[in-house]
Scaffold this motif. Sequence first.
Motif, PDB file in Angstrom:
ATOM      1  N   HIS A 197       0.826  -1.214   0.000  1.00 54.22           N
ATOM      2  CA  HIS A 197       0.000   0.000   0.000  1.00 54.22           C
ATOM      3  C   HIS A 197       0.856   1.257   0.000  1.00 54.22           C
ATOM      4  N   LEU A 198       2.149   1.106  -0.269  1.00 54.43           N
ATOM      5  CA  LEU A 198       3.040   2.259  -0.367  1.00 54.43           C
ATOM      6  C   LEU A 198       3.109   2.680  -1.836  1.00 54.43           C
ATOM      7  N   TYR A 199       2.561   3.842  -2.135  1.00 54.33           N
ATOM      8  CA  TYR A 199       2.502   4.362  -3.498  1.00 54.33           C
ATOM      9  C   TYR A 199       3.523   5.489  -3.648  1.00 54.33           C
ATOM     10  N   LEU A 200       4.295   5.467  -4.729  1.00 49.80           N
ATOM     11  CA  LEU A 200       5.361   6.428  -4.947  1.00 49.80           C
ATOM     12  C   LEU A 200       5.168   7.127  -6.289  1.00 49.80           C
ATOM     13  N   LEU A 201       5.371   8.442  -6.267  1.00 55.76           N
ATOM     14  CA  LEU A 201       5.371   9.266  -7.479  1.00 55.76           C
ATOM     15  C   LEU A 201       6.694  10.011  -7.534  1.00 55.76           C
ATOM     16  N   ALA A 202       7.477   9.758  -8.555  1.00 54.91           N
ATOM     17  CA  ALA A 202       8.725  10.491  -8.764  1.00 54.91           C
ATOM     18  C   ALA A 202       8.557  11.349 -10.005  1.00 54.91           C
ATOM     19  N   GLY A 203       8.847  12.652  -9.864  1.00 51.65           N
ATOM     20  CA  GLY A 203       8.568  13.548 -10.984  1.00 51.65           C
ATOM     21  C   GLY A 203       9.644  14.589 -11.202  1.00 51.65           C
ATOM     22  N   ALA A 204       9.430  15.390 -12.244  1.00 52.81           N
ATOM     23  CA  ALA A 204      10.363  16.453 -12.608  1.00 52.81           C
ATOM     24  C   ALA A 204       9.572  17.660 -13.089  1.00 52.81           C
ATOM     25  N   ILE A 205      10.094  18.843 -12.795  1.00 49.23           N
ATOM     26  CA  ILE A 205       9.498  20.096 -13.265  1.00 49.23           C
ATOM     27  C   ILE A 205      10.378  20.621 -14.394  1.00 49.23           C
ATOM     28  N   PRO A 206       9.856  20.726 -15.622  1.00 52.34           N
ATOM     29  CA  PRO A 206      10.690  21.159 -16.760  1.00 52.34           C
ATOM     30  C   PRO A 206      11.143  22.602 -16.612  1.00 52.34           C
ATOM     31  N   SER A 207      12.259  22.910 -17.256  1.00 55.18           N
ATOM     32  CA  SER A 207      12.759  24.283 -17.312  1.00 55.18           C
ATOM     33  C   SER A 207      12.875  24.709 -18.773  1.00 55.18           C
ATOM     34  N   SER A 208      13.294  25.925 -18.993  1.00 55.35           N
ATOM     35  CA  SER A 208      13.453  26.422 -20.363  1.00 55.35           C
ATOM     36  C   SER A 208      14.763  25.962 -21.001  1.00 55.35           C
ATOM     37  N   ALA A 209      15.696  25.438 -20.171  1.00 58.92           N
ATOM     38  CA  ALA A 209      16.963  24.940 -20.713  1.00 58.92           C
ATOM     39  C   ALA A 209      16.717  23.635 -21.471  1.00 58.92           C
ATOM     40  N   ARG A 210      17.349  23.494 -22.626  1.00 57.93           N
ATOM     41  CA  ARG A 210      17.129  22.332 -23.482  1.00 57.93           C
ATOM     42  C   ARG A 210      18.458  21.681 -23.865  1.00 57.93           C
ATOM     43  N   VAL A 211      18.433  20.374 -23.897  1.00 58.12           N
ATOM     44  CA  VAL A 211      19.579  19.616 -24.395  1.00 58.12           C
ATOM     45  C   VAL A 211      19.458  19.525 -25.912  1.00 58.12           C
ATOM     46  N   LYS A 212      20.427  20.056 -26.626  1.00 63.12           N
ATOM     47  CA  LYS A 212      20.420  20.087 -28.091  1.00 63.12           C
ATOM     48  C   LYS A 212      19.153  20.739 -28.625  1.00 63.12           C
ATOM     49  N   GLY A 213      18.644  21.722 -27.844  1.00 63.14           N
ATOM     50  CA  GLY A 213      17.456  22.461 -28.259  1.00 63.14           C
ATOM     51  C   GLY A 213      16.191  21.642 -28.302  1.00 63.14           C
ATOM     52  N   LYS A 214      16.172  20.478 -27.649  1.00 66.40           N
ATOM     53  CA  LYS A 214      15.030  19.582 -27.779  1.00 66.40           C
ATOM     54  C   LYS A 214      14.507  19.094 -26.431  1.00 66.40           C
ATOM     55  N   VAL A 215      15.367  18.469 -25.623  1.00 65.39           N
ATOM     56  CA  VAL A 215      14.939  17.825 -24.378  1.00 65.39           C
ATOM     57  C   VAL A 215      15.120  18.793 -23.217  1.00 65.39           C
ATOM     58  N   SER A 216      14.054  19.016 -22.456  1.00 62.15           N
ATOM     59  CA  SER A 216      14.091  19.971 -21.351  1.00 62.15           C
ATOM     60  C   SER A 216      14.896  19.412 -20.180  1.00 62.15           C
ATOM     61  N   VAL A 217      15.772  20.260 -19.626  1.00 59.37           N
ATOM     62  CA  VAL A 217      16.512  19.893 -18.410  1.00 59.37           C
ATOM     63  C   VAL A 217      15.645  20.295 -17.209  1.00 59.37           C
ATOM     64  N   PRO A 218      15.302  19.375 -16.319  1.00 56.71           N
ATOM     65  CA  PRO A 218      14.410  19.739 -15.200  1.00 56.71           C
ATOM     66  C   PRO A 218      15.081  20.719 -14.252  1.00 56.71           C
ATOM     67  N   GLU A 219      14.277  21.601 -13.695  1.00 55.57           N
ATOM     68  CA  GLU A 219      14.795  22.526 -12.691  1.00 55.57           C
ATOM     69  C   GLU A 219      14.643  21.962 -11.285  1.00 55.57           C
ATOM     70  N   THR A 220      13.713  20.990 -11.139  1.00 55.70           N
ATOM     71  CA  THR A 220      13.456  20.392  -9.827  1.00 55.70           C
ATOM     72  C   THR A 220      13.065  18.933  -9.999  1.00 55.70           C
ATOM     73  N   LEU A 221      13.564  18.088  -9.117  1.00 58.97           N
ATOM     74  CA  LEU A 221      13.130  16.705  -9.012  1.00 58.97           C
ATOM     75  C   LEU A 221      12.331  16.545  -7.730  1.00 58.97           C
ATOM     76  N   TRP A 222      11.303  15.733  -7.751  1.00 59.12           N
ATOM     77  CA  TRP A 222      10.469  15.582  -6.560  1.00 59.12           C
ATOM     78  C   TRP A 222       9.991  14.146  -6.393  1.00 59.12           C
ATOM     79  N   LEU A 223       9.651  13.818  -5.160  1.00 59.78           N
ATOM     80  CA  LEU A 223       9.114  12.509  -4.819  1.00 59.78           C
ATOM     81  C   LEU A 223       7.931  12.707  -3.898  1.00 59.78           C
TER      82      LEU A 223
END
Length: 478
Positions: A197-223
Amino acid sequence: EWTMKTSIVFLLCISVFPGFSQGRVVGEDEIGFAECNVFFPGQVPPEGFTEPFHVKICQQYNKEPRFATLYSTKDKIPLYSAFKYTKPAQNEEENWLVEPQIDDPENDLHEMVHEADVVGTVANLGANQALTSDYVGSGYERGLLNPSSLNEEDFQMATYTLTNAVPLSPSLSKSWHRDIGRVVEQALVPQCSKKDHLYLLAGAIPSSARVKGKVSVPETLWLAACCDAPQGWSLGLVKKVNDENSLVDLTVGELEKQLLTGVQLFKGNCGEDNQNQEKTEAILQAVSQIRSGEQVGTSENQEAKDSGLVRKVAGIIAAPFIKLLELLIYMFVELVKFVFYFLWLVIKWAGGTVLDGVYSLWNGVVSYLKAISMVLISIPYDMGRVIVNIFLGFLQIVQDVVTLTYRILSIPVGFVLHLAAFPYHSICAIPSVLKDMATGIGGTFSLVIDATATLLHGFYYLAGHILKRFVPKISSDD
């Protein structure tokens, strides 16, 4: 081109690991995603992620749901991955996968597969998701939101999909997985009476920075964690990307405020208002110890610390040899891939040549039979047409001869007939003319006599009338 050449090798790899499968992308209201609702408390997914580029993925492996993901096709990273803690496996093996249906919903692939296996068969591959090439040479690693280290062996392979990865620096990726692993195993699992009954959500908040102008680098990681059991609790943790040593604990409600407006991660915030305070305090204390670098516990933790130091030293010593081994393995794999690709080209060329020859021969035979059949069919028709034309030509010749003969003979015959008839008509006309002259003369003479007689009669009548008027009547005796 490189990925096309490696497709055969990866197909062989799939045959070695027959459980490679499936991740299915579905709409929010489609039945398919409901298979992954088991990873949410009350089987209710988070609410408030309503952008059109938010895609829900039921990540499956070996025909079983393993975890759920909400993916942003705009930022090319997952916004969260929902999973449950399972007994970690001892060995990990990276086999990175992609979800072809995100880029090409019309294709018939509904499984997570190796990127090399779908190059050239999936339209717009990489248009809506990150690919391995987006990370190569970028300085970023593919950091897993759902860490493979928290999953048993059957689940681990499913976590190595690019729809579960975000760009992280090597040190941050290591820090994130280390902290999350320790928090889950040392702080959360011991305080949840019902482990399933232990449920986990791991997430990321996108930022405006992009890897090769395509993939967003997260500004925050959360659990976000929820123990949906009697004496339950919930907790949120945040790690800033610019500070890999940060690890801030907060309530789920506070965490939701840092996300999109209207987001609710757990149904009813997992009973946040009625949490077991003792368990919550114990969890926060354990998180504080982990944040400060301390081990949770006593003798076991000291032993783990010592073993960790030994592993670190051994890792430093073994690192060059491991890199060399990786290089040798890489060269061997590339050589095998090249050989397989060369054989594949040879087979493809030979097969194409044979098929082209058979196809050309078949077309020639069909064309020849078609021409022969058309000629055979046209022979009776042509013969009949020739006979009719010959008969019509003969009739035309006869007609022309008769016409010419008639025209040649018609001129003298008429002339002779008219010439012969002239004396007859001329001589035979003399008696008639003489008769007519005699009749005319007789008529004229008769007319003169009649006119003379009539004139004399008129004079006689006039004389008699005058005498009767002027001469006295004489008796008969006189």
